[in-house]
Write a protein that holds these residues in place. Structure first.
Motif, PDB file in Angstrom:
ATOM      1  N   ALA A   1       0.834  -1.209   0.000  1.00  0.00           N
ATOM      2  CA  ALA A   1       0.000   0.000   0.000  1.00  0.00           C
ATOM      3  C   ALA A   1       0.864   1.253   0.000  1.00  0.00           C
ATOM      4  O   ALA A   1       0.598   2.214   0.721  1.00  0.00           O
ATOM      5  CB  ALA A   1      -0.949  -0.022   1.197  1.00  0.00           C
ATOM      6  N   GLY A   2       1.932   1.238  -0.809  1.00  0.00           N
ATOM      7  CA  GLY A   2       2.697   2.454  -1.052  1.00  0.00           C
ATOM      8  C   GLY A   2       1.967   3.256  -2.131  1.00  0.00           C
ATOM      9  O   GLY A   2       0.879   2.868  -2.573  1.00  0.00           O
ATOM     10  N   PRO A   3       2.563   4.355  -2.578  1.00  0.00           N
ATOM     11  CA  PRO A   3       1.914   5.159  -3.619  1.00  0.00           C
ATOM     12  C   PRO A   3       1.588   4.346  -4.873  1.00  0.00           C
ATOM     13  O   PRO A   3       0.519   4.538  -5.481  1.00  0.00           O
ATOM     14  CB  PRO A   3       2.951   6.238  -3.945  1.00  0.00           C
ATOM     15  N   GLY A   4       2.498   3.440  -5.253  1.00  0.00           N
ATOM     16  CA  GLY A   4       2.270   2.623  -6.453  1.00  0.00           C
ATOM     17  C   GLY A   4       1.069   1.710  -6.304  1.00  0.00           C
ATOM     18  O   GLY A   4       0.180   1.675  -7.162  1.00  0.00           O
TER      19      GLY A   4
ATOM     20  N   ASP B   1     -12.900  -5.582  -8.550  1.00  0.00           N
ATOM     21  CA  ASP B   1     -12.960  -5.837  -7.112  1.00  0.00           C
ATOM     22  C   ASP B   1     -11.518  -5.978  -6.598  1.00  0.00           C
ATOM     23  O   ASP B   1     -10.871  -6.996  -6.852  1.00  0.00           O
ATOM     24  CB  ASP B   1     -13.755  -7.136  -6.879  1.00  0.00           C
ATOM     25  N   VAL B   2     -10.995  -4.942  -5.930  1.00  0.00           N
ATOM     26  CA  VAL B   2      -9.584  -4.902  -5.550  1.00  0.00           C
ATOM     27  C   VAL B   2      -9.404  -5.125  -4.044  1.00  0.00           C
ATOM     28  O   VAL B   2     -10.122  -4.538  -3.237  1.00  0.00           O
ATOM     29  CB  VAL B   2      -8.945  -3.530  -5.918  1.00  0.00           C
ATOM     30  N   THR B   3      -8.415  -5.946  -3.704  1.00  0.00           N
ATOM     31  CA  THR B   3      -8.021  -6.115  -2.305  1.00  0.00           C
ATOM     32  C   THR B   3      -6.552  -5.742  -2.203  1.00  0.00           C
ATOM     33  O   THR B   3      -5.729  -6.241  -2.965  1.00  0.00           O
ATOM     34  CB  THR B   3      -8.201  -7.582  -1.842  1.00  0.00           C
ATOM     35  N   VAL B   4      -6.222  -4.826  -1.272  1.00  0.00           N
ATOM     36  CA  VAL B   4      -4.839  -4.397  -1.070  1.00  0.00           C
ATOM     37  C   VAL B   4      -4.299  -5.076   0.183  1.00  0.00           C
ATOM     38  O   VAL B   4      -4.922  -5.011   1.243  1.00  0.00           O
ATOM     39  CB  VAL B   4      -4.743  -2.858  -0.905  1.00  0.00           C
ATOM     40  N   TYR B   5      -3.134  -5.717   0.040  1.00  0.00           N
ATOM     41  CA  TYR B   5      -2.469  -6.355   1.178  1.00  0.00           C
ATOM     42  C   TYR B   5      -1.229  -5.551   1.544  1.00  0.00           C
ATOM     43  O   TYR B   5      -0.404  -5.259   0.676  1.00  0.00           O
ATOM     44  CB  TYR B   5      -2.047  -7.790   0.810  1.00  0.00           C
ATOM     45  N   GLU B   6      -1.122  -5.174   2.815  1.00  0.00           N
ATOM     46  CA  GLU B   6       0.018  -4.381   3.291  1.00  0.00           C
ATOM     47  C   GLU B   6       0.592  -5.037   4.547  1.00  0.00           C
ATOM     48  O   GLU B   6      -0.145  -5.330   5.487  1.00  0.00           O
ATOM     49  CB  GLU B   6      -0.439  -2.944   3.572  1.00  0.00           C
ATOM     50  N   LYS B   7       1.906  -5.236   4.558  1.00  0.00           N
ATOM     51  CA  LYS B   7       2.515  -5.920   5.706  1.00  0.00           C
ATOM     52  C   LYS B   7       2.721  -5.003   6.907  1.00  0.00           C
ATOM     53  O   LYS B   7       2.872  -5.470   8.030  1.00  0.00           O
ATOM     54  CB  LYS B   7       3.827  -6.596   5.309  1.00  0.00           C
ATOM     55  N   GLN B   8       2.771  -3.691   6.649  1.00  0.00           N
ATOM     56  CA  GLN B   8       2.920  -2.743   7.756  1.00  0.00           C
ATOM     57  C   GLN B   8       1.542  -2.384   8.317  1.00  0.00           C
ATOM     58  O   GLN B   8       0.526  -2.526   7.630  1.00  0.00           O
ATOM     59  CB  GLN B   8       3.622  -1.455   7.275  1.00  0.00           C
ATOM     60  N   PRO B   9       1.502  -1.861   9.557  1.00  0.00           N
ATOM     61  CA  PRO B   9       0.207  -1.488  10.138  1.00  0.00           C
ATOM     62  C   PRO B   9      -0.381  -0.207   9.544  1.00  0.00           C
ATOM     63  O   PRO B   9      -1.524   0.146   9.836  1.00  0.00           O
ATOM     64  CB  PRO B   9       0.520  -1.307  11.636  1.00  0.00           C
TER      65      PRO B   9
ATOM     66  N   ARG C   1       7.026   4.155   1.556  1.00  0.00           N
ATOM     67  CA  ARG C   1       8.135   5.056   1.868  1.00  0.00           C
ATOM     68  C   ARG C   1       7.687   6.506   2.011  1.00  0.00           C
ATOM     69  O   ARG C   1       8.495   7.375   2.336  1.00  0.00           O
ATOM     70  CB  ARG C   1       9.221   4.940   0.796  1.00  0.00           C
ATOM     71  N   THR C   2       6.422   6.782   1.712  1.00  0.00           N
ATOM     72  CA  THR C   2       5.912   8.142   1.928  1.00  0.00           C
ATOM     73  C   THR C   2       5.080   8.213   3.210  1.00  0.00           C
ATOM     74  O   THR C   2       4.348   9.174   3.417  1.00  0.00           O
ATOM     75  CB  THR C   2       5.064   8.622   0.726  1.00  0.00           C
ATOM     76  N   SER C   3       5.208   7.203   4.069  1.00  0.00           N
ATOM     77  CA  SER C   3       4.430   7.209   5.313  1.00  0.00           C
ATOM     78  C   SER C   3       5.215   7.905   6.426  1.00  0.00           C
ATOM     79  O   SER C   3       6.258   8.511   6.169  1.00  0.00           O
ATOM     80  CB  SER C   3       4.071   5.780   5.716  1.00  0.00           C
ATOM     81  N   ARG C   4       4.707   7.795   7.648  1.00  0.00           N
ATOM     82  CA  ARG C   4       5.346   8.440   8.791  1.00  0.00           C
ATOM     83  C   ARG C   4       5.692   7.435   9.871  1.00  0.00           C
ATOM     84  O   ARG C   4       5.049   6.406   9.994  1.00  0.00           O
ATOM     85  CB  ARG C   4       4.362   9.433   9.421  1.00  0.00           C
ATOM     86  N   VAL C   5       6.705   7.775  10.640  1.00  0.00           N
ATOM     87  CA  VAL C   5       7.068   6.959  11.802  1.00  0.00           C
ATOM     88  C   VAL C   5       6.684   7.764  13.042  1.00  0.00           C
ATOM     89  O   VAL C   5       7.006   8.950  13.141  1.00  0.00           O
ATOM     90  CB  VAL C   5       8.590   6.687  11.820  1.00  0.00           C
ATOM     91  N   GLN C   6       5.993   7.120  13.959  1.00  0.00           N
ATOM     92  CA  GLN C   6       5.594   7.782  15.209  1.00  0.00           C
ATOM     93  C   GLN C   6       6.534   7.331  16.320  1.00  0.00           C
ATOM     94  O   GLN C   6       6.717   6.128  16.549  1.00  0.00           O
ATOM     95  CB  GLN C   6       4.156   7.387  15.553  1.00  0.00           C
ATOM     96  N   VAL C   7       7.177   8.288  16.975  1.00  0.00           N
ATOM     97  CA  VAL C   7       8.035   7.980  18.134  1.00  0.00           C
ATOM     98  C   VAL C   7       7.512   8.814  19.295  1.00  0.00           C
ATOM     99  O   VAL C   7       7.729  10.028  19.349  1.00  0.00           O
ATOM    100  CB  VAL C   7       9.515   8.304  17.851  1.00  0.00           C
ATOM    101  N   GLY C   8       6.801   8.173  20.179  1.00  0.00           N
ATOM    102  CA  GLY C   8       6.184   8.902  21.284  1.00  0.00           C
ATOM    103  C   GLY C   8       5.217   9.933  20.741  1.00  0.00           C
ATOM    104  O   GLY C   8       4.338   9.615  19.945  1.00  0.00           O
ATOM    105  N   ASP C   9       5.402  11.189  21.145  1.00  0.00           N
ATOM    106  CA  ASP C   9       4.512  12.267  20.699  1.00  0.00           C
ATOM    107  C   ASP C   9       4.950  12.856  19.360  1.00  0.00           C
ATOM    108  O   ASP C   9       4.307  13.762  18.841  1.00  0.00           O
ATOM    109  CB  ASP C   9       4.497  13.402  21.732  1.00  0.00           C
TER     110      ASP C   9
END
Ligand SMILES: Cc1cc2nc3c(=O)[nH]c(=O)nc-3n(C[C@H](O)[C@H](O)[C@H](O)COP(=O)(O)OP(=O)(O)OC[C@H]3O[C@@H](n4cnc5c(N)ncnc54)[C@H](O)[C@@H]3O)c2cc1C
Length: 77
Positions: free
Chosen positions: A10-13, A27-35, A40-48
């Motif tokens: 579930a990256g941009p592509g 009928d599309v199903t997207v499988y993503e291993k990350q939560p 690579r355009t997502s975010r990492v949360q570290v505490g606040d």
């Protein structure tokens, strides 16, 4: 019969591919291993705090030091 497609990632592509296919009635199903989606355009949360995994990281030094990206790059090359 309605066509069924599995999109891996579930990256941009993957998201763009899934949206285009779904828009054509597939009928599309997207499988993503990350939560989270975004790849690579997502975010990492570290505490606040949240950190973009994309371009902000590369440009952070120039932004915080108020130097232009090109000035920073020319000194590091
Ligand atoms: C620091 C940095 C700066 C960038 N700057 C820019 C920019 O300025 N402009 C630009 O256009 N691009 C930029 N990019 C590139 C851009 O992020 C990538 O081109 C884009 O994310 C690629 O998208 P993608 O969907 O092909 O792959 P990805 O974003 O890598 O997504 C792939 C997804 O698939 C998932 N996945 C992989 N294997 C599996 C599996 N077996 N099962 C389930 N899920 C799976 C992954 O977890 C991930 O979520 C930058 C990248 C980085 C790292």
């Amino acid at each position: 019969m309605k066509q069924r497609v599995a999109v891996i990632g579930a990256g941009p592509g993957g998201l763009a591919c899934a949206m285009l296919l779904a828009g054509r009635g597939v009928d599309v199903t997207v499988y993503e291993k990350q939560p989270i989606v975004g790849g690579r355009t997502s975010r990492v949360q570290v505490g606040d705090y949240q950190f973009d995994r994309g371009p902000t990281f590369l440009n952070a030094y120039a932004a915080y030091s108020r130097k232009s990206f090109y000035e920073y790059r020319s000194k590091t090359e």
